[in-house]
Design a protein around this motif. Sequence first.
Motif, PDB file in Angstrom:
ATOM      1  N   GLU A   1       0.794  -1.237   0.000  1.00 59.21           N
ATOM      2  CA  GLU A   1       0.000   0.000   0.000  1.00 59.21           C
ATOM      3  C   GLU A   1       0.822   1.281   0.000  1.00 59.21           C
ATOM      4  N   ASN A   2       1.752   1.422   0.921  1.00 57.37           N
ATOM      5  CA  ASN A   2       2.513   2.668   1.035  1.00 57.37           C
ATOM      6  C   ASN A   2       3.952   2.516   0.564  1.00 57.37           C
ATOM      7  N   GLU A   3       4.223   1.513  -0.233  1.00 58.68           N
ATOM      8  CA  GLU A   3       5.591   1.237  -0.631  1.00 58.68           C
ATOM      9  C   GLU A   3       5.861   1.695  -2.060  1.00 58.68           C
ATOM     10  N   ASP A   4       6.787   2.608  -2.203  1.00 55.43           N
ATOM     11  CA  ASP A   4       7.243   3.041  -3.519  1.00 55.43           C
ATOM     12  C   ASP A   4       8.553   2.327  -3.813  1.00 55.43           C
ATOM     13  N   GLU A   5       8.768   2.012  -5.058  1.00 50.45           N
ATOM     14  CA  GLU A   5      10.014   1.399  -5.474  1.00 50.45           C
ATOM     15  C   GLU A   5      10.787   2.433  -6.262  1.00 50.45           C
ATOM     16  N   SER A   6      12.101   2.503  -6.039  1.00 56.09           N
ATOM     17  CA  SER A   6      12.891   3.481  -6.774  1.00 56.09           C
ATOM     18  C   SER A   6      14.155   2.834  -7.321  1.00 56.09           C
ATOM     19  N   ALA A   7      14.670   3.460  -8.362  1.00 57.44           N
ATOM     20  CA  ALA A   7      15.915   3.013  -8.976  1.00 57.44           C
ATOM     21  C   ALA A   7      16.634   4.231  -9.528  1.00 57.44           C
ATOM     22  N   GLU A   8      17.940   4.167  -9.518  1.00 60.89           N
ATOM     23  CA  GLU A   8      18.744   5.228 -10.109  1.00 60.89           C
ATOM     24  C   GLU A   8      18.750   5.051 -11.619  1.00 60.89           C
ATOM     25  N   ILE A   9      18.561   6.136 -12.337  1.00 66.20           N
ATOM     26  CA  ILE A   9      18.694   6.094 -13.791  1.00 66.20           C
ATOM     27  C   ILE A   9      20.191   6.213 -14.074  1.00 66.20           C
ATOM     28  N   HIS A  10      20.812   5.085 -14.340  1.00 69.24           N
ATOM     29  CA  HIS A  10      22.259   5.042 -14.557  1.00 69.24           C
ATOM     30  C   HIS A  10      22.625   5.695 -15.885  1.00 69.24           C
ATOM     31  N   SER A  11      21.871   5.336 -16.929  1.00 68.39           N
ATOM     32  CA  SER A  11      22.075   5.964 -18.234  1.00 68.39           C
ATOM     33  C   SER A  11      20.814   5.798 -19.069  1.00 68.39           C
ATOM     34  N   ILE A  12      20.627   6.752 -19.980  1.00 73.73           N
ATOM     35  CA  ILE A  12      19.474   6.701 -20.870  1.00 73.73           C
ATOM     36  C   ILE A  12      19.810   7.485 -22.135  1.00 73.73           C
ATOM     37  N   ASP A  13      19.469   6.888 -23.274  1.00 76.53           N
ATOM     38  CA  ASP A  13      19.613   7.576 -24.554  1.00 76.53           C
ATOM     39  C   ASP A  13      18.515   7.068 -25.478  1.00 76.53           C
ATOM     40  N   ASP A  14      18.642   7.280 -26.766  1.00 76.79           N
ATOM     41  CA  ASP A  14      17.597   6.887 -27.707  1.00 76.79           C
ATOM     42  C   ASP A  14      17.418   5.372 -27.803  1.00 76.79           C
ATOM     43  N   LYS A  15      18.444   4.600 -27.449  1.00 78.64           N
ATOM     44  CA  LYS A  15      18.390   3.154 -27.645  1.00 78.64           C
ATOM     45  C   LYS A  15      18.405   2.336 -26.367  1.00 78.64           C
ATOM     46  N   LEU A  16      19.096   2.806 -25.320  1.00 76.10           N
ATOM     47  CA  LEU A  16      19.252   2.022 -24.095  1.00 76.10           C
ATOM     48  C   LEU A  16      18.827   2.793 -22.860  1.00 76.10           C
ATOM     49  N   LEU A  17      18.267   2.049 -21.917  1.00 76.48           N
ATOM     50  CA  LEU A  17      17.900   2.560 -20.602  1.00 76.48           C
ATOM     51  C   LEU A  17      18.498   1.603 -19.585  1.00 76.48           C
ATOM     52  N   VAL A  18      19.268   2.128 -18.643  1.00 79.92           N
ATOM     53  CA  VAL A  18      19.891   1.285 -17.628  1.00 79.92           C
ATOM     54  C   VAL A  18      19.543   1.845 -16.259  1.00 79.92           C
ATOM     55  N   PHE A  19      18.914   0.991 -15.437  1.00 75.16           N
ATOM     56  CA  PHE A  19      18.617   1.336 -14.050  1.00 75.16           C
ATOM     57  C   PHE A  19      19.658   0.677 -13.162  1.00 75.16           C
ATOM     58  N   LYS A  20      20.150   1.418 -12.175  1.00 72.26           N
ATOM     59  CA  LYS A  20      21.078   0.852 -11.201  1.00 72.26           C
ATOM     60  C   LYS A  20      20.299   0.557  -9.929  1.00 72.26           C
ATOM     61  N   LEU A  21      20.385  -0.681  -9.476  1.00 71.36           N
ATOM     62  CA  LEU A  21      19.704  -1.131  -8.265  1.00 71.36           C
ATOM     63  C   LEU A  21      20.747  -1.559  -7.236  1.00 71.36           C
ATOM     64  N   GLU A  22      20.299  -1.932  -6.049  1.00 73.12           N
ATOM     65  CA  GLU A  22      21.220  -2.373  -5.002  1.00 73.12           C
ATOM     66  C   GLU A  22      22.059  -3.568  -5.448  1.00 73.12           C
ATOM     67  N   PHE A  23      21.476  -4.467  -6.198  1.00 72.74           N
ATOM     68  CA  PHE A  23      22.126  -5.732  -6.538  1.00 72.74           C
ATOM     69  C   PHE A  23      22.699  -5.776  -7.950  1.00 72.74           C
ATOM     70  N   GLY A  24      22.563  -4.698  -8.709  1.00 69.49           N
ATOM     71  CA  GLY A  24      23.098  -4.702 -10.068  1.00 69.49           C
ATOM     72  C   GLY A  24      22.407  -3.695 -10.962  1.00 69.49           C
ATOM     73  N   LYS A  25      22.368  -3.995 -12.256  1.00 72.11           N
ATOM     74  CA  LYS A  25      21.779  -3.092 -13.244  1.00 72.11           C
ATOM     75  C   LYS A  25      20.757  -3.833 -14.101  1.00 72.11           C
ATOM     76  N   MET A  26      19.681  -3.124 -14.450  1.00 70.50           N
ATOM     77  CA  MET A  26      18.673  -3.629 -15.369  1.00 70.50           C
ATOM     78  C   MET A  26      18.849  -2.893 -16.687  1.00 70.50           C
TER      79      MET A  26
END
Length: 131
Positions: free
Chosen positions: A101-126
């Motif tokens: 209910e009150n839980e938001d999830e967050s991730a660092e936007i490690h990089s983003i461009d026209d082709k790739l989006l990379v999120f940095k999380l505690e355990f690695g990158k998506m």
Amino acid sequence: MNNLKITFLLLFILTNLKSVAQNSNAEKILGCWIFKELQFSEQVDFAEELNKNAKNTVVCFTPDGNFTNTKSGVESNKINGTYKISEDGKTIIQKSDISSENEDESAEIHSIDDKLLVFKLEFGKMVFERK
């Protein structure tokens, strides 16, 4: 007096550059992205299975702050939610229909461009690729 004018001009430029950078990630993220891989920062036994199960999941971000997350070809695995980009443009905060209910999830936007989006999380990158 010239120093004062230069100082104000520099402050104006820096302030506008900061706001452009903040908006750029919010604008760049719009559209659909295909999950490609999860890169773990440490060795994990289930990494291959997790990547295989999540591969080709599509995440779509809309300008109104909503997102959908759909496993390719499996409508029953659709997740809906809302998102926002932090003021500094470096973090995405999400709340989905499967979140607590009150839980938001967050991730660092490690990089983003026209082709790739990379999120940095505690355990690695998506890593996502633009659809």
